[in-house]
Design a protein around this motif. Structure first.
Motif, PDB file in Angstrom:
ATOM      1  N   TYR A   1       0.828  -1.202   0.000  1.00 29.58           N
ATOM      2  CA  TYR A   1       0.000   0.000   0.000  1.00 29.58           C
ATOM      3  C   TYR A   1       0.865   1.255   0.000  1.00 29.58           C
ATOM      4  O   TYR A   1       1.918   1.301   0.643  1.00 29.58           O
ATOM      5  N   GLN A   2       0.391   2.231  -0.728  1.00 33.01           N
ATOM      6  CA  GLN A   2       1.058   3.532  -0.737  1.00 33.01           C
ATOM      7  C   GLN A   2       0.056   4.620  -1.080  1.00 33.01           C
ATOM      8  O   GLN A   2      -1.009   4.347  -1.628  1.00 33.01           O
ATOM      9  N   ARG A   3       0.414   5.836  -0.721  1.00 29.65           N
ATOM     10  CA  ARG A   3      -0.388   6.995  -1.107  1.00 29.65           C
ATOM     11  C   ARG A   3       0.286   7.632  -2.312  1.00 29.65           C
ATOM     12  O   ARG A   3       1.486   7.914  -2.297  1.00 29.65           O
ATOM     13  N   VAL A   4      -0.499   7.850  -3.353  1.00 29.80           N
ATOM     14  CA  VAL A   4       0.044   8.382  -4.597  1.00 29.80           C
ATOM     15  C   VAL A   4      -0.586   9.743  -4.870  1.00 29.80           C
ATOM     16  O   VAL A   4      -1.810   9.843  -5.032  1.00 29.80           O
ATOM     17  N   PRO A   5       0.220  10.812  -4.912  1.00 29.88           N
ATOM     18  CA  PRO A   5      -0.323  12.135  -5.251  1.00 29.88           C
ATOM     19  C   PRO A   5      -0.805  12.152  -6.697  1.00 29.88           C
ATOM     20  O   PRO A   5      -0.168  11.582  -7.585  1.00 29.88           O
ATOM     21  N   VAL A   6      -1.938  12.819  -6.950  1.00 31.41           N
ATOM     22  CA  VAL A   6      -2.464  12.886  -8.311  1.00 31.41           C
ATOM     23  C   VAL A   6      -2.556  14.325  -8.814  1.00 31.41           C
ATOM     24  O   VAL A   6      -1.976  14.650  -9.845  1.00 31.41           O
ATOM     25  N   ALA A   7      -3.256  15.213  -8.112  1.00 31.12           N
ATOM     26  CA  ALA A   7      -3.382  16.596  -8.568  1.00 31.12           C
ATOM     27  C   ALA A   7      -3.953  17.444  -7.447  1.00 31.12           C
ATOM     28  O   ALA A   7      -4.738  16.962  -6.616  1.00 31.12           O
TER      29      ALA A   7
END
Length: 288
Positions: free
Chosen positions: A8-14
């Protein structure tokens, strides 16, 4: 709850928004998008199978699960914005091109991703939904009662959020019960997680649905007027809605997807949980 064996990871999008994303496996990437009132956990059976020979990416959509829930402004929950999130996640993980499958709300995001980002989406699968314009077109008269929630959550901010917050477990649980032919497919611990996550996301879930009655209609109408189509192979798995609502589902899909495989399934709406073997079979057929 998490998918066993997934990282699991947090992925920045916009615009400062990050998505909660589960990833496992190696090989050609496949992104799986969940529906309502669920989270990425709905893919637990399918994702585990596909991860044996594919890179499987399962995000919570913005506004759902453990992903960020920005305010409903500036098109924050348009399917165009949510589709851009998906492309951004895949690219951040090193995959500029990927196969994409979506269920319910996630399928609407997948359709918009295929229209807006045809060079990124190699193959597309839609599970038990119609494109936005067609969805509104086929719901009329008393048949529209099966989708009363679409009309409730299309209302301006305030009333729908307040009404749902008054009895959230009853509201979200109603759809888990109504739409499943096999209630055991959503076991108590998963059901509790869906209800908890939905309780914590009422404003953003309503915003997602409100977008489908406003900006998404505008975007889809513009795509249709421009003659836009899904240029990649498209697989549609769908219940026999036509029998209940009086339309030919394949004919509805064909103008959007010239390279179309349309399959009528006999399980309930939550097919990735009710009939995972069938879903896996068709997704693997699409991925060949």
């Amino acid at each position: 709850m998490q998918l066993p064996g997934f990282d699991y990871q947090r992925v920045p999008v916009a615009d400062g928004v990050s998505l909660n994303v589960a990833v496992a496996g190696t090989g050609h990437p496949v992104v799986l998008l969940h529906g309502f009132p669920q989270t990425h956990l709905m893919w637990r059976h399918v994702a585990a199978d596909l991860a044996t020979d594919h890179t499987v990416i399962c995000p919570d959509l913005r506004g759902y699960g453990a992903s960020d829930k920005p305010a409903d402004e500036g098109g924050a929950y348009s399917k165009r914005t949510m589709a851009a999130d998906v492309v951004a996640v895949a690219r951040a993980l090193g995959h500029p091109r990927f196969a994409l499958a979506g269920h319910d709300r996630g399928a609407l995001v997948a359709i918009r991703a295929g229209l807006d980002h045809p060079d990124a989406v190699t193959r597309l699968a839609s599970l038990d939904v119609l494109p936005t314009l067609d969805m509104w077109d086929v719901l009329h008269g008393v048949s529209a009662s099966v989708a009363f929630h679409l009309y409730l959550m299309a209302q301006p901010p305030g009333l729908p959020e307040t009404m749902i917050a008054g009895a959230p477990d009853e509201f979200f649980g109603y759809f888990l019960d109504l739409w499943a032919r096999d209630p055991s497919a959503v076991p108590p611990d998963v059901r509790a997680e869906y209800l908890r996550a939905s309780r914590e996301a009422i404003p953003s879930i309503v915003a997602d649905y409100r977008a489908s009655a406003t900006v998404d209609v505008t975007d889809d109408a513009a795509s249709r007027a421009a003659g836009a189509v899904l240029r990649m192979p498209v697989t549609v798995l769908q219940q026999d809605w036509g029998a209940a609502l009086g339309y030919d589902a394949t004919a509805v899909w064909r103008p959007w997807a010239p390279d179309l495989t349309h399959v009528t399934v006999t399980c309930g709406h939550f097919m990735a949980e009710e009939a995972p073997a069938e879903v896996i079979k068709h997704l693997r057929g699409m991925l060949v």
